[in-house]
Design a protein around this motif. Structure first.
Motif, PDB file in Angstrom:
ATOM      1  N   SER A 262      24.672  -8.708  24.678  1.00  0.00           N
ATOM      2  CA  SER A 262      23.300  -8.080  25.030  1.00  0.00           C
ATOM      3  C   SER A 262      23.147  -6.402  24.843  1.00  0.00           C
ATOM      4  O   SER A 262      22.264  -6.064  25.221  1.00  0.00           O
ATOM      5  N   MET A 263      24.167  -5.704  24.580  1.00  0.00           N
ATOM      6  CA  MET A 263      24.360  -4.658  24.457  1.00  0.00           C
ATOM      7  C   MET A 263      24.712  -4.200  22.831  1.00  0.00           C
ATOM      8  O   MET A 263      25.799  -4.852  22.550  1.00  0.00           O
ATOM      9  N   ILE A 264      24.219  -2.970  22.475  1.00  0.00           N
ATOM     10  CA  ILE A 264      24.554  -3.060  21.101  1.00  0.00           C
ATOM     11  C   ILE A 264      25.812  -1.918  20.883  1.00  0.00           C
ATOM     12  O   ILE A 264      26.525  -1.963  20.106  1.00  0.00           O
TER      13      ILE A 264
ATOM     14  N   VAL B 252       3.091   3.592   8.452  1.00  0.00           N
ATOM     15  CA  VAL B 252       3.303   4.944   8.916  1.00  0.00           C
ATOM     16  C   VAL B 252       2.347   5.127   9.920  1.00  0.00           C
ATOM     17  O   VAL B 252       1.101   4.865   9.914  1.00  0.00           O
ATOM     18  N   ALA B 253       2.909   5.750  11.146  1.00  0.00           N
ATOM     19  CA  ALA B 253       1.957   6.225  12.332  1.00  0.00           C
ATOM     20  C   ALA B 253       2.767   7.310  12.970  1.00  0.00           C
ATOM     21  O   ALA B 253       3.884   7.536  12.870  1.00  0.00           O
ATOM     22  N   ILE B 254       2.067   7.905  13.971  1.00  0.00           N
ATOM     23  CA  ILE B 254       2.606   8.852  14.956  1.00  0.00           C
ATOM     24  C   ILE B 254       3.430   8.066  16.003  1.00  0.00           C
ATOM     25  O   ILE B 254       2.695   7.126  16.584  1.00  0.00           O
ATOM     26  N   GLY B 255       4.703   8.262  16.301  1.00  0.00           N
ATOM     27  CA  GLY B 255       5.391   7.436  17.173  1.00  0.00           C
ATOM     28  C   GLY B 255       6.693   8.164  17.529  1.00  0.00           C
ATOM     29  O   GLY B 255       7.077   8.986  16.748  1.00  0.00           O
ATOM     30  N   PRO B 256       7.657   7.194  18.330  1.00  0.00           N
ATOM     31  CA  PRO B 256       8.915   7.907  18.361  1.00  0.00           C
ATOM     32  C   PRO B 256       9.861   7.369  17.158  1.00  0.00           C
ATOM     33  O   PRO B 256       9.707   6.265  16.589  1.00  0.00           O
ATOM     34  N   ARG B 257      10.683   8.254  17.198  1.00  0.00           N
ATOM     35  CA  ARG B 257      11.782   7.850  16.191  1.00  0.00           C
ATOM     36  C   ARG B 257      12.659   6.930  16.233  1.00  0.00           C
ATOM     37  O   ARG B 257      13.153   6.211  15.310  1.00  0.00           O
ATOM     38  N   GLU B 258      12.649   6.429  17.535  1.00  0.00           N
ATOM     39  CA  GLU B 258      13.553   5.429  17.898  1.00  0.00           C
ATOM     40  C   GLU B 258      13.389   3.996  17.447  1.00  0.00           C
ATOM     41  O   GLU B 258      14.111   3.145  17.157  1.00  0.00           O
TER      42      GLU B 258
ATOM     43  N   GLY C  77      16.858   3.370  26.679  1.00  0.00           N
ATOM     44  CA  GLY C  77      15.747   2.455  26.395  1.00  0.00           C
ATOM     45  C   GLY C  77      16.235   1.701  25.072  1.00  0.00           C
ATOM     46  O   GLY C  77      15.528   0.790  24.446  1.00  0.00           O
ATOM     47  N   CYS C  78      17.463   1.725  24.789  1.00  0.00           N
ATOM     48  CA  CYS C  78      17.845   1.090  23.344  1.00  0.00           C
ATOM     49  C   CYS C  78      17.973  -0.050  23.546  1.00  0.00           C
ATOM     50  O   CYS C  78      17.314  -1.021  22.725  1.00  0.00           O
ATOM     51  N   GLU C  79      18.612  -1.068  24.519  1.00  0.00           N
ATOM     52  CA  GLU C  79      18.352  -2.308  24.542  1.00  0.00           C
ATOM     53  C   GLU C  79      17.051  -3.070  24.552  1.00  0.00           C
ATOM     54  O   GLU C  79      16.939  -3.983  24.051  1.00  0.00           O
ATOM     55  N   ALA C  80      16.267  -2.308  25.483  1.00  0.00           N
ATOM     56  CA  ALA C  80      14.898  -2.916  25.519  1.00  0.00           C
ATOM     57  C   ALA C  80      14.150  -2.887  24.342  1.00  0.00           C
ATOM     58  O   ALA C  80      13.550  -3.965  23.781  1.00  0.00           O
ATOM     59  N   LEU C  81      14.476  -1.784  23.441  1.00  0.00           N
ATOM     60  CA  LEU C  81      13.824  -1.545  22.014  1.00  0.00           C
ATOM     61  C   LEU C  81      14.398  -2.691  21.317  1.00  0.00           C
ATOM     62  O   LEU C  81      14.008  -3.262  20.201  1.00  0.00           O
ATOM     63  N   MET C  82      15.756  -3.009  21.186  1.00  0.00           N
ATOM     64  CA  MET C  82      16.450  -3.945  20.480  1.00  0.00           C
ATOM     65  C   MET C  82      15.835  -5.281  20.860  1.00  0.00           C
ATOM     66  O   MET C  82      15.619  -5.973  19.934  1.00  0.00           O
ATOM     67  N   GLN C  83      15.558  -5.503  21.973  1.00  0.00           N
ATOM     68  CA  GLN C  83      14.918  -6.800  22.489  1.00  0.00           C
ATOM     69  C   GLN C  83      13.413  -7.211  21.599  1.00  0.00           C
ATOM     70  O   GLN C  83      13.150  -7.968  21.139  1.00  0.00           O
ATOM     71  N   ILE C  84      12.659  -5.866  21.699  1.00  0.00           N
ATOM     72  CA  ILE C  84      11.146  -5.867  21.136  1.00  0.00           C
ATOM     73  C   ILE C  84      11.601  -6.129  19.718  1.00  0.00           C
ATOM     74  O   ILE C  84      11.082  -7.025  19.071  1.00  0.00           O
ATOM     75  N   ARG C  85      12.354  -5.447  18.996  1.00  0.00           N
ATOM     76  CA  ARG C  85      12.695  -5.520  17.347  1.00  0.00           C
ATOM     77  C   ARG C  85      13.173  -7.122  17.190  1.00  0.00           C
ATOM     78  O   ARG C  85      12.699  -7.562  16.389  1.00  0.00           O
ATOM     79  N   ASP C  86      13.986  -7.550  18.090  1.00  0.00           N
ATOM     80  CA  ASP C  86      14.268  -9.248  17.903  1.00  0.00           C
ATOM     81  C   ASP C  86      12.974  -9.885  17.995  1.00  0.00           C
ATOM     82  O   ASP C  86      13.238 -10.799  16.932  1.00  0.00           O
ATOM     83  N   THR C  87      12.252  -9.756  18.755  1.00  0.00           N
ATOM     84  CA  THR C  87      11.073 -10.531  18.896  1.00  0.00           C
ATOM     85  C   THR C  87       9.945 -10.264  17.508  1.00  0.00           C
ATOM     86  O   THR C  87       9.734 -11.059  17.090  1.00  0.00           O
ATOM     87  N   TYR C  88       9.883  -9.185  17.376  1.00  0.00           N
ATOM     88  CA  TYR C  88       9.279  -8.738  16.142  1.00  0.00           C
ATOM     89  C   TYR C  88       9.732  -9.396  14.869  1.00  0.00           C
ATOM     90  O   TYR C  88       8.838  -9.815  14.268  1.00  0.00           O
TER      91      TYR C  88
ATOM     92  N   GLY D 155      22.482  12.689  13.171  1.00  0.00           N
ATOM     93  CA  GLY D 155      22.821  13.350  14.341  1.00  0.00           C
ATOM     94  C   GLY D 155      22.183  13.014  15.409  1.00  0.00           C
ATOM     95  O   GLY D 155      22.289  13.874  16.537  1.00  0.00           O
ATOM     96  N   TYR D 156      22.073  11.856  15.407  1.00  0.00           N
ATOM     97  CA  TYR D 156      21.369  11.067  16.915  1.00  0.00           C
ATOM     98  C   TYR D 156      22.016   9.893  16.980  1.00  0.00           C
ATOM     99  O   TYR D 156      21.698   8.877  16.081  1.00  0.00           O
ATOM    100  N   ASP D 157      22.448   9.464  18.161  1.00  0.00           N
ATOM    101  CA  ASP D 157      23.311   7.962  18.365  1.00  0.00           C
ATOM    102  C   ASP D 157      22.069   7.118  19.280  1.00  0.00           C
ATOM    103  O   ASP D 157      22.206   7.417  20.609  1.00  0.00           O
ATOM    104  N   LEU D 158      21.109   6.510  18.745  1.00  0.00           N
ATOM    105  CA  LEU D 158      20.332   5.666  19.469  1.00  0.00           C
ATOM    106  C   LEU D 158      20.974   4.732  20.544  1.00  0.00           C
ATOM    107  O   LEU D 158      20.340   4.643  21.754  1.00  0.00           O
ATOM    108  N   ARG D 159      22.142   4.403  20.484  1.00  0.00           N
ATOM    109  CA  ARG D 159      22.716   3.643  21.422  1.00  0.00           C
ATOM    110  C   ARG D 159      23.113   4.513  22.874  1.00  0.00           C
ATOM    111  O   ARG D 159      23.094   3.685  23.761  1.00  0.00           O
ATOM    112  N   GLU D 160      22.817   5.819  22.770  1.00  0.00           N
ATOM    113  CA  GLU D 160      22.964   6.607  23.920  1.00  0.00           C
ATOM    114  C   GLU D 160      21.657   6.593  24.777  1.00  0.00           C
ATOM    115  O   GLU D 160      21.868   7.009  25.841  1.00  0.00           O
ATOM    116  N   TRP D 161      20.695   6.145  24.147  1.00  0.00           N
ATOM    117  CA  TRP D 161      19.358   6.341  24.824  1.00  0.00           C
ATOM    118  C   TRP D 161      19.102   5.323  25.659  1.00  0.00           C
ATOM    119  O   TRP D 161      19.532   4.113  25.472  1.00  0.00           O
TER     120      TRP D 161
END
Length: 115
Positions: free
Chosen positions: A110-112, A26-32, A68-79, A60-66
């Motif tokens: 490449s895109m979700i 748990v930390a302070i950070g973005p919901r994304e 930065g979504c694809e960049a975050l997906m690539q970070i998550r892939d690496t993680y 009530g929020y679709d991350l795919r419309e943000w």
């Protein structure tokens, strides 16, 4: 943010409630960062699109419309491969999982949106 919000950290309470467990990240950070787990699970691990869509509707929020979504997906892939890189030398499961995850990165769209 929870930091590790995915289905294996959900616990069924005896009264029928679902409780989110594993609070050590748990930390302070973005919901994304928490929301990407569902989309990552669909792209990489067979989570059903209908389940992700139901989650998006309920949240009530679709991350795919943000933007930065694809960049975050690539970070998550690496993680998501990091633990298996560390464990592969002595763990047959991690060797297999590392290979599977690297193959998935090479072949996934490449895109979700639309996956």
């Amino acid at each position: 943010m929870h930091g590790d919000a995915w289905i294996d950290n959900l616990l069924n309470h005896q009264d029928g409630q679902v409780i989110l467990g594993d609070w050590d990240s748990v930390a302070i950070g973005p919901r994304e960062w928490d929301l990407i787990h569902s989309h990552h699970g669909q792209r990489r691990f067979g989570l059903l699109r209908a389940d992700v869509e139901a989650f998006v509707a309920a949240y009530g929020y679709d991350l795919r419309e943000w933007s930065g979504c694809e960049a975050l997906m690539q970070i998550r892939d690496t993680y998501a491969i990091g633990i298996h890189i560390r464990n592969a030398p002595g763990d047959p499961f991690s060797r297999h999982e590392l290979s599977r995850r690297l193959d998935s990165r090479r072949t996934a769209p490449s895109m979700i949106a639309g996956t």
